[in-house]
Design an enzyme around this catalytic site. Structure first.
Site, PDB file in Angstrom:
ATOM      1  N   PRO A 224      86.958  73.340 -33.576  1.00 52.19           N
ATOM      2  CA  PRO A 224      86.016  73.506 -34.676  1.00 52.19           C
ATOM      3  C   PRO A 224      84.626  72.933 -34.382  1.00 52.19           C
ATOM      4  CG  PRO A 224      87.671  71.858 -35.197  1.00 52.19           C
ATOM      5  CD  PRO A 224      88.059  72.454 -33.896  1.00 52.19           C
ATOM      6  N   GLU A 225      83.649  73.784 -34.440  1.00 51.72           N
ATOM      7  CA  GLU A 225      82.248  73.362 -34.371  1.00 51.72           C
ATOM      8  C   GLU A 225      81.648  73.637 -35.750  1.00 51.72           C
ATOM      9  OE1 GLU A 225      80.215  74.981 -30.926  1.00 51.72           O
ATOM     10  OE2 GLU A 225      82.092  75.100 -29.819  1.00 51.72           O
TER      11      GLU A 225
END
Length: 288
Positions: free
Chosen positions: A2-3
């Site tokens: 997850p960014e």
DNA sequence: TTCTTTGTTCCGGA
DNA sequence: GTCCGGAACAAAGA
């Protein structure tokens, strides 16, 4: 992994599903995430109500009515799953724990209306902390963060003023959360590719024209990824278990040995390590 | 067994 | 003292 876009997608889902609910119970099955969970402090959150839900960089912030905020970082493989008890008002909200096993459900927050937030994390590189809401910007994790890449603060002047004396690789600069916060390996690789810059150029050597393009491409890539529900490779899916779609738009990430997608280029995507991170680029499109 | 993954910190060398 | 970047670390699966 997850960014910013994936965390933004999660935040939006949480706003729809748990905002304004009251926390009734917390089950901690494993307190040893990246940092040990403070169980006593956690217990004090019970009976508080969720006032609002925000995102800062890759952090999810759940603001409670007792002037405290639950701060969640998903690390590499952290997932948030919202579960609604089957016999409660709407069975369609009961989601299977797709792609995750109960074994890695480390923390479960139980709210009113039978709604549960499950924190699941195979690698346990993520963490959950409680901070005073009034002190949030000065808290350990948030105080060092650079501007949000989608904000107006992240602009051409900011970039040039903060890079003119630096002799570091462009890839490293964009990965540095103190310079700009929320980007990770995927979107940095993609934005640099779109900007036709070599990831190993030293940042004080980039032309102003290229910098303007780069900043625009970073914002463009992030906005598009948010719109597509993030990228689902490895472990990411939204809180409803929906996969994102942005991975189909990857130009370089994970495409080592494949053809450059740029019309008439025909280059072959190469992979190398920069500061121990996989870096993908087209040697024909991305000259220094 | 070894390699991979991310964000952060640590430390050696320039 | 400062800057840069490689190595190490957390954990688990392939």
């Amino acid at each position: 992994m997850p960014e910013l876009p994936e965390v933004e997608v999660v935040k939006k889902s949480l706003k729809k599903t748990i905002n304004h609910l009251t926390l009734k119970q917390i089950q901690i099955h494993n307190k040893y995430l990246r940092y040990e969970i403070n169980q006593n402090l956690m217990k004090k959150m019970i009976s508080s109500k969720i006032l609002s839900i925000d995102r800062r960089s890759k952090y999810i912030l759940i603001n409670l009515s007792n002037d405290h905020t639950i701060l969640i970082h998903l690390g590499m493989t952290g997932k948030i799953i919202i579960r609604v008890k089957k016999n409660n008002f709407n069975s369609s909200f009961y989601f299977d724990l797709k792609g995750s096993s109960n074994k890695h459900n480390h923390v479960i927050f139980k709210f009113n209306k039978g709604i549960e937030l499950i924190y699941n994390d195979v690698r346990k590189f993520g963490f959950i902390k409680i901070e005073k809401t009034t002190n949030l910007d000065n808290s350990f994790h948030l105080k060092k963060l650079g501007p949000e890449p989608l904000s107006n603060k992240f602009n051409i002047n900011y970039f040039i003023n903060n890079t003119k004396k630096k002799e570091i690789y462009l890839k490293d600069l964009l990965m540095n959360q103190k310079f700009v916060s929320g980007l990770g390996n995927i979107y940095v690789n993609e934005a640099i590719y779109l900007s036709k810059i070599n990831p190993k150029i030293k940042v004080n050597k980039i032309s102003k024209k290229k910098v303007i393009g780069l900043i625009a491409n970073i914002k463009k890539v992030l906005k598009k990824a948010i719109k597509e529900g993030g990228s689902s490779i490895k472990d990411f899916s939204s809180v409803e278990g929906e996969d994102g779609n942005y991975q189909q738009y990857f130009n370089v990430y994970g495409r080592k040995g494949e053809r450059c997608k740029h019309p008439n280029c025909m280059g072959i995507i190469r992979a190398l390590k920069i500061s121990n991170r996989s870096t993908f680029f087209c040697p024909k499109c991305q000259k220094y």
